[in-house]
Every structure is written in structure tokens, then in C-alpha cells.
Design a protein around this motif. Sequence first.
Motif, mmCIF file in Angstrom:
data_model
loop_
_atom_site.group_PDB
_atom_site.id
_atom_site.type_symbol
_atom_site.label_atom_id
_atom_site.label_comp_id
_atom_site.label_asym_id
_atom_site.label_seq_id
_atom_site.Cartn_x
_atom_site.Cartn_y
_atom_site.Cartn_z
ATOM 1 N N ALA A 99 -8.545 6.362 1.964
ATOM 2 C CA ALA A 99 -8.637 5.763 0.631
ATOM 3 C C ALA A 99 -8.298 6.813 -0.422
ATOM 4 C CB ALA A 99 -10.045 5.220 0.398
ATOM 5 N N ASP A 100 -7.556 6.378 -1.445
ATOM 6 C CA ASP A 100 -7.232 7.266 -2.557
ATOM 7 C C ASP A 100 -7.277 6.475 -3.857
ATOM 8 O OD1 ASP A 100 -4.534 6.160 -3.188
ATOM 9 O OD2 ASP A 100 -3.967 7.048 -1.264
ATOM 10 N N ALA A 101 -7.069 7.171 -4.983
ATOM 11 C CA ALA A 101 -7.188 6.529 -6.296
ATOM 12 C C ALA A 101 -5.884 5.968 -6.825
ATOM 13 C CB ALA A 101 -7.752 7.536 -7.300
ATOM 14 N N SER A 102 -4.791 6.135 -6.100
ATOM 15 C CA SER A 102 -3.507 5.640 -6.589
ATOM 16 C C SER A 102 -3.304 4.182 -6.189
ATOM 17 C CB SER A 102 -2.358 6.475 -6.016
ATOM 18 O OG SER A 102 -1.124 5.879 -6.343
ATOM 19 N N PRO A 103 -2.876 3.346 -7.127
ATOM 20 C CA PRO A 103 -2.589 1.949 -6.778
ATOM 21 C C PRO A 103 -1.212 1.763 -6.133
ATOM 22 C CG PRO A 103 -2.250 2.279 -9.115
ATOM 23 C CD PRO A 103 -2.784 3.585 -8.565
ATOM 24 N N VAL A 104 -0.404 2.823 -6.096
ATOM 25 C CA VAL A 104 0.954 2.737 -5.570
ATOM 26 C C VAL A 104 0.924 2.785 -4.038
ATOM 27 C CG1 VAL A 104 3.247 3.792 -5.568
ATOM 28 C CG2 VAL A 104 1.842 3.860 -7.640
ATOM 29 N N HIS A 105 1.460 1.724 -3.427
ATOM 30 C CA HIS A 105 1.497 1.653 -1.969
ATOM 31 C C HIS A 105 2.661 2.479 -1.434
ATOM 32 C CE1 HIS A 105 -1.220 -2.013 -1.245
ATOM 33 N NE2 HIS A 105 -1.448 -1.547 -2.456
ATOM 34 N N PRO A 106 2.526 3.000 -0.216
ATOM 35 C CA PRO A 106 3.622 3.777 0.357
ATOM 36 C C PRO A 106 4.867 2.907 0.545
ATOM 37 C CG PRO A 106 1.754 3.671 1.887
ATOM 38 C CD PRO A 106 1.399 2.876 0.688
ATOM 39 N N SER A 107 6.020 3.522 0.332
ATOM 40 C CA SER A 107 7.282 2.814 0.583
ATOM 41 C C SER A 107 8.258 3.808 1.195
ATOM 42 C CB SER A 107 7.845 2.225 -0.702
ATOM 43 O OG SER A 107 8.126 3.236 -1.642
ATOM 44 N N ALA A 108 9.073 3.287 2.075
ATOM 45 C CA ALA A 108 10.033 4.142 2.770
ATOM 46 C C ALA A 108 11.062 4.677 1.790
ATOM 47 C CB ALA A 108 10.707 3.356 3.884
ATOM 48 N N ARG A 109 11.422 5.917 2.015
ATOM 49 C CA ARG A 109 12.475 6.531 1.210
ATOM 50 C C ARG A 109 13.830 6.160 1.790
ATOM 51 N NH1 ARG A 109 10.566 12.801 0.400
ATOM 52 N NH2 ARG A 109 8.665 12.371 -0.744
ATOM 53 N N VAL A 110 14.852 6.499 1.054
ATOM 54 C CA VAL A 110 16.206 6.319 1.550
ATOM 55 C C VAL A 110 16.326 7.145 2.834
ATOM 56 C CG1 VAL A 110 18.637 6.738 1.033
ATOM 57 C CG2 VAL A 110 17.083 5.996 -0.779
ATOM 58 N N PRO A 111 16.908 6.570 3.889
ATOM 59 C CA PRO A 111 17.032 7.331 5.137
ATOM 60 C C PRO A 111 17.724 8.665 4.912
ATOM 61 C CG PRO A 111 17.724 5.057 5.452
ATOM 62 C CD PRO A 111 17.488 5.238 3.980
ATOM 63 N N ARG A 112 17.192 9.679 5.585
ATOM 64 C CA ARG A 112 17.747 11.015 5.443
ATOM 65 C C ARG A 112 17.825 11.676 6.798
ATOM 66 N NH1 ARG A 112 13.745 14.237 1.817
ATOM 67 N NH2 ARG A 112 14.407 16.021 3.003
ATOM 68 N N SER A 113 18.491 12.764 6.848
ATOM 69 C CA SER A 113 18.693 13.455 8.115
ATOM 70 C C SER A 113 17.351 13.941 8.667
ATOM 71 C CB SER A 113 19.624 14.650 7.917
ATOM 72 O OG SER A 113 19.612 15.473 9.061
#
Length: 166
Positions: A99-113
Amino acid sequence: MAATTAGEMNESGTDLPPAQIRRLVLSGTRGVVARCRDFTAQALTDWGWLPPESEEAGQRVEDVLLLVSEVVTNACLHAGGPQEFVLRHEPGRLRVEVADASPVHPSARVPRSPALPGGHGLMVLDRLAGAWGAEDKGPGAVGKVVWLEVGRPSRPPWRPSGTGLR
């Protein structure tokens, strides 16, 4: 995930043991990854995952500790640090919650090497966790809970000592 309570039955009609829950309240980011890994290793020892009963079981424990490192590190890097770390153990399954205080859910980044450092945490979750996700903390609470679930490998078949079978 609902915790199993005393008196509930499994498919074979026998009582299921209740879920076991361990909670660690945290603040800041200094040393929390190692603290959560140590906390998890102790719980896995108490719950019989350690010492591992097979090579597969040992690899699963290593996966769990890596997953713990990833979700706690993500909370440190992207959410100001974890506030609470929870382990929920039921027969055959472990659920990890951060649990953390940020309301922002994780989202995948642009695929990278894969050769580039960083940015691979969610890919690790996708590959090693049976399931994972994020949910808001609940009414009146700011922040989210990132969770993952890992199944326990089946126990190796019992063989009497002295049979020469391995």
C-alpha cells in the motif's frame, strides 16, 4: 480475496485452515526493500516454504523474493514509498500487498530493450506472478494497493528412505 475462516470446507469436505496474515507498517524509502524481503523470508520459513523441499520450490521462493523487491522498489520510485506491506498465506497460495499514498496505478512503459537497466518491474510481475493488479485503498483513503499472487509448488512425492530413488 476473502480470507478463509474456521468452519469453511474445501472440495473434499474437510476444514480449511484460516488464512494467515502478516502486516508490516512502513515509512520512507531507506532500507525498506531489504526489510520487506527479510520479513517475507521469515514468514515463508514459518509457513514451511523454507527450507525448500525441491529445486522447483527453491526457485519459487527466489521468485517470491524478487517479486517483493520489485513491488516495494516501484512504491519507492514512483509513489513516495510503501506505507504497509501485507502477506496473506492460504494453503497453496501467497498474496503480497504493498500500500502507498499515490492514487496512480502502475502502467506498462513503452517496450524497451532488456539490455537497458530499469523499467522492467512490471514485465517481471507479468512473468513470475500468477496474477497481479492494483486497486484503490477504499472510501476516504488516498492511495492504492498493488498486489500479486503466487502459487506454492506441489510437494514432491514421499519416498521411503533407503529406496535409492531420488
